[in-house]
Design an enzyme around this catalytic site. Sequence first.
Site, PDB file in Angstrom:
ATOM      1  N   ASP A 118      -1.576 -15.841  -3.985  1.00 13.81           N
ATOM      2  CA  ASP A 118      -0.675 -14.651  -4.202  1.00 13.81           C
ATOM      3  C   ASP A 118      -0.444 -14.110  -5.520  1.00 13.81           C
ATOM      4  O   ASP A 118      -1.047 -13.126  -5.864  1.00 13.81           O
ATOM      5  CB  ASP A 118       0.784 -14.645  -3.529  1.00 13.81           C
ATOM      6  CG  ASP A 118       1.474 -13.502  -3.524  1.00 13.81           C
ATOM      7  OD1 ASP A 118       0.775 -12.200  -3.204  1.00 13.81           O
ATOM      8  OD2 ASP A 118       2.703 -13.467  -3.680  1.00 13.81           O
ATOM      9  N   ALA A 157       0.934  -1.114  -0.009  1.00 10.25           N
ATOM     10  CA  ALA A 157       0.001  -0.114   0.043  1.00 10.25           C
ATOM     11  C   ALA A 157       0.892   1.328   0.094  1.00 10.25           C
ATOM     12  O   ALA A 157       0.690   2.169  -0.748  1.00 10.25           O
ATOM     13  CB  ALA A 157      -0.973  -0.080   1.097  1.00 10.25           C
ATOM     14  N   HIS A 199      -9.642 -10.509   4.287  1.00 10.51           N
ATOM     15  CA  HIS A 199     -10.242  -9.711   3.126  1.00 10.51           C
ATOM     16  C   HIS A 199     -11.626  -9.705   3.146  1.00 10.51           C
ATOM     17  O   HIS A 199     -12.341  -8.730   3.101  1.00 10.51           O
ATOM     18  CB  HIS A 199      -9.617 -10.193   1.733  1.00 10.51           C
ATOM     19  CG  HIS A 199      -8.088  -9.583   1.574  1.00 10.51           C
ATOM     20  ND1 HIS A 199      -7.387 -10.228   0.521  1.00 10.51           N
ATOM     21  CD2 HIS A 199      -7.230  -8.914   2.415  1.00 10.51           C
ATOM     22  CE1 HIS A 199      -6.594  -9.554   0.230  1.00 10.51           C
ATOM     23  NE2 HIS A 199      -6.179  -8.859   1.317  1.00 10.51           N
ATOM     24  N   LYS A 213      -5.905  -8.452  -3.927  1.00  8.00           N
ATOM     25  CA  LYS A 213      -6.437  -9.890  -4.251  1.00  8.00           C
ATOM     26  C   LYS A 213      -5.367 -10.932  -3.407  1.00  8.00           C
ATOM     27  O   LYS A 213      -4.442 -10.484  -2.848  1.00  8.00           O
ATOM     28  CB  LYS A 213      -5.846  -9.854  -5.679  1.00  8.00           C
ATOM     29  CG  LYS A 213      -4.357  -9.342  -6.181  1.00  8.00           C
ATOM     30  CD  LYS A 213      -3.430 -10.566  -5.815  1.00  8.00           C
ATOM     31  CE  LYS A 213      -2.017  -9.929  -5.738  1.00  8.00           C
ATOM     32  NZ  LYS A 213      -0.810 -10.511  -4.840  1.00  8.00           N
TER      33      LYS A 213
END
Length: 322
Positions: free
Chosen positions: A178, A16, A80, A98
Amino acid sequence: MTDPIRWGIVGASNFARKSMAPALHAASGSRVVALATRSADKAAAFAEFLPDLRVEEDYDALLGADDIDAIYVPLPNHLHVEWVLKALEAGKHVLCEKPIALHAAEADRLIEARDKAGLLAAEAFMIVHHPQWQRTRQLLSEGAVGRLRHVETTFSFFNDDPSNIRNRDGMGGGGLRDIGVYAFGSVLYATDAQPGDMTAKLTMEGDWDSFAEVTATFPDFSFHTVVSMRLAPRQRVVFHGDKGVLELTAPFNAGTFDQAELVIENVMNTRTVERWPGVNQYVLQVEAFCDSVRNGTPYPWTLEQSRGSLEMIDRSFELAQR
């Protein structure tokens, strides 16, 4: 002037900080308002390029803020679904890293919550916003390779750090979750096709995979991929037809792994290369999200499409256990 979409970021991950927060800041029609983290050091790193950033120590407090329209979720994979659902319940649009869920069945919960809230919820599958993939999809639909017969994808990197969340049980780690989302999702996006029979060979380390080799039979073409966290870095995608070949040499981390290039070859021994230097697919992703929120423009990667990738991941794990 149209007011920008105001963003809150739940969690201060390295990704991020390095990629998505700068993209949220740089994108047209977008503004980062707040970050939720208990780490002063992590917050300071964000404030270096977001000097007006408000920092909240509590995730829920961020979701409840009136000055935030959308939430970006870069938390570890196993968190998530929880925080996408909470964001939707709080009346916020949400863009989540994701994989947006660990299993296809969880995506069904997200689809139901999205529809109930009437908000945009999407997986941050940035490659569909890059012109190299939009061009690939166009060329395939136009028959540039003739009849598509085989697709080959490869995505690998080396990471054996036991402290990394990808290498820890209970956190949704491993290569398939991943980066397998790219190996699978890119083909689903480019071809609009769904797989039939599949085979899978996985090397498991705890509850996650460090190596995966998967094949699938689509209605008109075969598919093969290798995804690994224990191989030297490589990424390639090849669409092989009876009249030509399309090859993407930096299909997933364009501009980081290498320059985005699409090599086009045909049976007449013609070879052309299309390049996209300087394109930031993360900025394009944010701008597409904001446009969809503001104007109702169809978003190019829906939760239903994300579910297709998750189903292929689920089936890979199931097949490898037989």
